[in-house]
Structures are given as C-alpha cells and as structure tokens.
Design a protein around this motif. Structure first.
Motif, PDB file in Angstrom:
ATOM      1  N   ARG A  63      -2.301  -6.651   2.274  1.00 46.99           N
ATOM      2  CA  ARG A  63      -2.128  -5.268   1.799  1.00 46.99           C
ATOM      3  C   ARG A  63      -1.468  -4.363   2.832  1.00 46.99           C
ATOM      4  NH1 ARG A  63      -7.792  -5.642   1.159  1.00 46.99           N
ATOM      5  NH2 ARG A  63      -7.962  -4.065   2.792  1.00 46.99           N
ATOM      6  N   PRO A  64      -0.269  -4.691   3.279  1.00 45.78           N
ATOM      7  CA  PRO A  64       0.333  -3.864   4.319  1.00 45.78           C
ATOM      8  C   PRO A  64       0.741  -2.483   3.826  1.00 45.78           C
ATOM      9  CG  PRO A  64       1.931  -5.413   3.483  1.00 45.78           C
ATOM     10  CD  PRO A  64       0.623  -5.774   2.839  1.00 45.78           C
ATOM     11  N   GLY A  65       0.594  -1.510   4.700  1.00 44.48           N
ATOM     12  CA  GLY A  65       1.145  -0.184   4.467  1.00 44.48           C
ATOM     13  C   GLY A  65       2.095   0.103   5.621  1.00 44.48           C
ATOM     14  N   LEU A  66       1.518   0.485   6.723  1.00 39.28           N
ATOM     15  CA  LEU A  66       2.259   0.957   7.894  1.00 39.28           C
ATOM     16  C   LEU A  66       3.533   0.175   8.242  1.00 39.28           C
ATOM     17  CD1 LEU A  66       1.649   3.313   9.879  1.00 39.28           C
ATOM     18  CD2 LEU A  66       0.905   1.586  11.506  1.00 39.28           C
TER      19      LEU A  66
ATOM     20  N   TYR B 124       2.914   7.008   2.021  1.00 39.94           N
ATOM     21  CA  TYR B 124       2.823   7.492   3.406  1.00 39.94           C
ATOM     22  C   TYR B 124       3.877   8.572   3.672  1.00 39.94           C
ATOM     23  CZ  TYR B 124      -0.174   3.406   4.553  1.00 39.94           C
ATOM     24  OH  TYR B 124      -1.178   2.462   4.601  1.00 39.94           O
TER      25      TYR B 124
ATOM     26  N   TYR C 221       0.324   7.323  11.193  1.00 35.24           N
ATOM     27  CA  TYR C 221      -0.036   7.540   9.787  1.00 35.24           C
ATOM     28  C   TYR C 221      -0.075   9.042   9.471  1.00 35.24           C
ATOM     29  CZ  TYR C 221      -2.255   2.832  10.092  1.00 35.24           C
ATOM     30  OH  TYR C 221      -2.526   1.507  10.276  1.00 35.24           O
TER      31      TYR C 221
ATOM     32  N   SER D 279      -1.873  -3.889   7.862  1.00 32.44           N
ATOM     33  CA  SER D 279      -0.733  -4.289   8.708  1.00 32.44           C
ATOM     34  C   SER D 279      -1.180  -5.054   9.947  1.00 32.44           C
ATOM     35  CB  SER D 279       0.051  -3.048   9.155  1.00 32.44           C
ATOM     36  OG  SER D 279       0.641  -2.445   8.031  1.00 32.44           O
TER      37      SER D 279
ATOM     38  N   THR E  82       0.858  -1.185   0.000  1.00 33.60           N
ATOM     39  CA  THR E  82       0.000   0.000   0.000  1.00 33.60           C
ATOM     40  C   THR E  82       0.897   1.239   0.000  1.00 33.60           C
ATOM     41  OG1 THR E  82      -1.651  -1.240   1.222  1.00 33.60           O
ATOM     42  CG2 THR E  82      -1.902   1.135   1.180  1.00 33.60           C
TER      43      THR E  82
ATOM     44  N   ARG F 196     -17.542   2.059   5.004  1.00 34.01           N
ATOM     45  CA  ARG F 196     -16.984   3.010   4.044  1.00 34.01           C
ATOM     46  C   ARG F 196     -17.402   2.526   2.663  1.00 34.01           C
ATOM     47  NH1 ARG F 196     -10.584   4.243   4.647  1.00 34.01           N
ATOM     48  NH2 ARG F 196     -10.414   2.288   3.504  1.00 34.01           N
TER      49      ARG F 196
ATOM     50  N   LYS G  40     -15.105  -4.661  -4.006  1.00 38.97           N
ATOM     51  CA  LYS G  40     -14.925  -4.301  -2.600  1.00 38.97           C
ATOM     52  C   LYS G  40     -16.196  -4.598  -1.828  1.00 38.97           C
ATOM     53  CE  LYS G  40     -12.799  -2.189   0.865  1.00 38.97           C
ATOM     54  NZ  LYS G  40     -12.243  -0.835   0.934  1.00 38.97           N
TER      55      LYS G  40
ATOM     56  N   LYS H 134      -0.244   4.439  -1.158  1.00 44.74           N
ATOM     57  CA  LYS H 134      -1.033   5.667  -1.372  1.00 44.74           C
ATOM     58  C   LYS H 134      -0.397   6.840  -0.612  1.00 44.74           C
ATOM     59  CE  LYS H 134      -3.823   4.256   2.523  1.00 44.74           C
ATOM     60  NZ  LYS H 134      -4.783   3.252   2.948  1.00 44.74           N
TER      61      LYS H 134
HETATM   62  C1  LIG Z   1      -4.408   2.231   3.723  1.00 41.14           C
HETATM   63  C2  LIG Z   1      -4.992   0.916   3.418  1.00 41.14           C
HETATM   64  C3  LIG Z   1      -4.308  -0.277   3.726  1.00 41.14           C
HETATM   65  C4  LIG Z   1      -3.017  -0.329   4.513  1.00 41.14           C
HETATM   66  O1  LIG Z   1      -3.269  -0.144   5.893  1.00 41.14           O
HETATM   67  P1  LIG Z   1      -2.097  -0.167   6.968  1.00 41.14           P
HETATM   68  O2  LIG Z   1      -2.799  -0.071   8.266  1.00 41.14           O
HETATM   69  O3  LIG Z   1      -1.238   1.016   6.688  1.00 41.14           O
HETATM   70  O4  LIG Z   1      -1.348  -1.437   6.802  1.00 41.14           O
HETATM   71  C5  LIG Z   1      -4.864  -1.455   3.283  1.00 41.14           C
HETATM   72  N1  LIG Z   1      -6.028  -1.471   2.607  1.00 41.14           N
HETATM   73  C6  LIG Z   1      -6.725  -0.349   2.323  1.00 41.14           C
HETATM   74  C7  LIG Z   1      -8.005  -0.439   1.583  1.00 41.14           C
HETATM   75  C8  LIG Z   1      -6.240   0.883   2.735  1.00 41.14           C
HETATM   76  O5  LIG Z   1      -6.927   1.983   2.463  1.00 41.14           O
END
Ligand SMILES: *Cc1c(COP(=O)(O)O)cnc(C)c1O
Length: 376
Positions: free
Chosen positions: A226-229, A48, A359, A211, A42, A142, A135, A44
């Motif tokens: 789908r990890p971001g953080l 980050y 974040y 995450s 992730t 959401r 989705k 976006k």
């Molecule tokens: C931002 C986001 C993530 C990542 O989330 P983290 O908590 O940063 O790992 C995954 N899926 C979707 C749809 C998001 O919007």
C-alpha cells in the motif's frame, strides 16, 4: 507564461505535477515486487496534495490494482470521475454511513463485530453481498482489532453470510525504519495469517506494507502493498538506496524588486535586517498557501539558478528574499520545491527545515495553489 493563464489564474504561483514521474515511480515499485503481488495506491488526502483524479487516472493507466482512500467521500469522488477499480476506505465510518458503500461500490474497513453485523443487515436488505477488509492492530495503537482478538473476530465474521472477507491488513507504527519493532509487527501478523489458514480461512488480500515497509521489509509484502509516499517520489528516510522521482514542484514568480540600504527591517517583527545595501524581492506565496511559517528566515528559494534564504517572517500571502546583488527582475521564476538549473530544493529538505515530515508539506499545500499536470 510557460502555461496557459487559464490554468493558473492571475497569481503566478502554482505546483507542477509531473505524471511521468508518477508513472516512473510506479514502475520502480512494481519491479521490486514478486510477480503477483498487488499494488494498492494510497491516494488519500487528495493524493497527498497532488490531485486525486489526475493521479488516480494515471495510476489506472499504469496498471494499479486497488486504491486506498481515507473516507467515503474520497471514494465517491473517484467513482464520479469514472474510476472503476476496487477502492478500500481505510478509515472507519459510522454505521449510519453504510448505505453509500453499496451505492458507490466501496470496500469498508472492519474492526468490530458490531459494525460487521450492521453491514450484513444492510446487505441482506439490499439482497447484496459486500467485500470487507479486516484491520488488525499489531502495534500501531490506532484503529484495528487487537492482535490477540483478531482470530475470534474473523471466525465470527466468516459466518455472516452477506460479508465476504477479501482482505486482512495491518499498519506499521514506524514510517521510517525501526527494524526490531517492524519485524515484530510482521511476525505477529504472519502468525495470525497462519493461524487462520490452519483453521481453514484463507484471505486473498493480505497487506501491511506502506512505503517504508515496501522498501525495507520484503517479508512484509504479503499479497498486496500500500505505498503512498514513494509514488509521489518522496522518501521515508534519507539514504535508503533507491531514488524515486519527485512528482511535485512548487513555483512562483517575482512580483516586486527593490534596492534597500543597510539596516532595513524586513517583514513582520523585523526578524531579518538587511546587513548591507541589497536587493529584496517579494514572492506571492505564504502560509495561506500551506507554505510553513516555520520557514521564516530558514527556507530556501531558487532564483536565477541560485539558492537564497527567505528573509524575515513568512506572511499569509507573501515572502521576501534577499538576493544580494543578483540581477533579478519582476517575472523571474522562483522555485520553492523542485529544481532550477543545477540547484534543487527537495520536499524532504523543506520538511526538515520546517520541523515536520514531507507528508505534511505536500498535504498542506492549499487549494489556492493550482496544480498544473505535465504528461508527455
Ligand atoms: C497513509 C497510509 C499508507 C501509505 O503510507 P506511506 O508511508 O505514504 O507509504 C498505507 N496504509 C495506510 C493504512 C495508511 O493510512
């Protein structure tokens, strides 16, 4: 200067972005997954705040499978920089913005039949097919088709000849841990996947885990995460047992030093007054850079390997720090996020003191702060 001036410019305030730490975190995530589980990074909001393109390139080198972005524009930026991996636009778009999905080979998120039909029409016009991810809302409240309407929607989209359902996904409402609710979401989602399967619909990419989901809910991994953080070395919650390496450090240099007597008010509103004869230093960073004004009299800065509290209000471009009798000189490095000698200020700590989440701190760092990439 530790780095060439041309990278930083003429204001010594910058963020180090350690791509080696990013690779380390990616590896750590990879090892927690079953073989064959895909990783969508992730990235976006400019990864980050870490910088979309350098982060994406490093992750490509690490072997990431997919990228998740918020908008078409973020996807186009990836393509313009030669990134060829599949990209999911996780946010919704207007029907009038469908054409660039085809031009730039981006995968849209779909949650209504109306939008699916519009995509199908455009695909027909172009004699193309397009992959989509559907989705499902299992409790986030959401975007996403309601859980109990999802089966019907998928059943209808399957019949649109130009659409290929590549993915099915949902999102957790708790970025930190709420066992009961998250397990409930996973169960609902799992039931939907089973239902579809028994109706002969097998979606290749099924994903739910951010995450926190990745770390704490093995049954929520499905076929992709789908990890971001955690990629950025930040933790959804304290004490989860795994440590990632922080990727970003925020640094500046002392630009002014002066001795002041007791009783001097510092910065707007004089909410800090020197308690005794002391040294006040000025650093060139402020809320105009995304350094939260909430840290007035609260945030910490590392100078000379010691921790000092910010003195007075955070201004737009400057902050002041009472360093007592520590000998500090113009040009000394000051760390707002990161480590210096044995001391460390984490993004998590900054967020807690500012009354927000990690974040928001990293995403909020402005374009005025150059990112300096460290790799090998
Ligand atoms: C931002 C986001 C993530 C990542 O989330 P983290 O908590 O940063 O790992 C995954 N899926 C979707 C749809 C998001 O919007």
């Amino acid at each position: 200067m530790r780095y060439p001036k041309k990278k930083i410019g003429f204001r010594p305030t910058w963020a180090d972005v350690d791509l080696r730490a990013l690779a380390y975190n990616f590896g750590k995530i990879r090892r927690r997954l079953d073989r064959g589980t895909r990783i969508m990074a992730t990235i976006k909001a400019d990864a980050y705040g870490h910088g979309l393109i350098p982060v994406a390139r490093k992750l490509v080198a690490c072997g990431v499978d997919w990228f998740g972005v918020a908008s078409i524009d973020e996807g186009i930026k990836l393509r313009k920089h030669g990134i060829r991996l599949p990209v999911l636009v996780m946010g919704l778009i207007l029907k009038e913005d469908i054409p660039p999905l085809f031009t730039w080979d981006l995968v849209p998120t779909v949650c209504t039949l109306d939008f699916a039909r519009a995509l199908d029409r455009e695909a027909r016009r172009r004699r193309r097919r397009i992959g989509v991810h559907i989705k499902v809302d299992t409790g986030m409240g959401r975007i996403g088709v309601e859980q109990d309407e999802a089966r019907t929607l998928v059943g209808k989209i399957v019949r649109l000849a130009r659409l290929k359902i590549e993915g099915l996904f949902t999102h957790f409402a708790f970025a930190d841990m709420d066992w009961e609710f998250t397990h409930h979401q996973i169960e609902l989602f799992n039931r939907l996947v089973q239902d579809l399967r028994s109706g002969g619909i097998e979606v290749p990419l099924v994903h739910s885990a951010n995450s926190m989901g990745l770390l704490a809910y093995r049954n929520g991994h499905f076929t992709m995460v789908r990890p971001g953080l955690v990629l950025y070395g930040l933790h959804p919650q304290e004490g989860m047992g795994v440590r990632f390496k922080p990727v970003l450090s925020l640094k500046t240099k002392v630009l002014y030093v002066k001795r002041l007597p007791e009783g001097r008010g510092i910065s707007y509103g004089h909410i800090y007054v020197t308690p005794k004869k002391t040294t006040i230093v000025t650093l060139p960073i402020g809320y105009g850079d995304g350094y939260p004004r909430n840290l007035s009299n609260k945030g910490f800065v590392l100078i000379k390997g010691k921790r000092f509290r910010i003195s007075g209000r955070v201004c737009m471009d400057q902050i002041m720090v009472d360093v007592g009798n520590t000998r500090v000189r113009v040009g000394d490095e000051a760390v707002l996020i990161g480590s210096q000698k044995k001391e460390v200020v984490t993004t998590e700590e900054v967020a807690r003191l500012a009354g927000t989440i990690p974040y928001e701190i990293v995403c909020g760092l402005g374009s005025r702060i150059p990112r300096v990439y460290i790799d090998k």
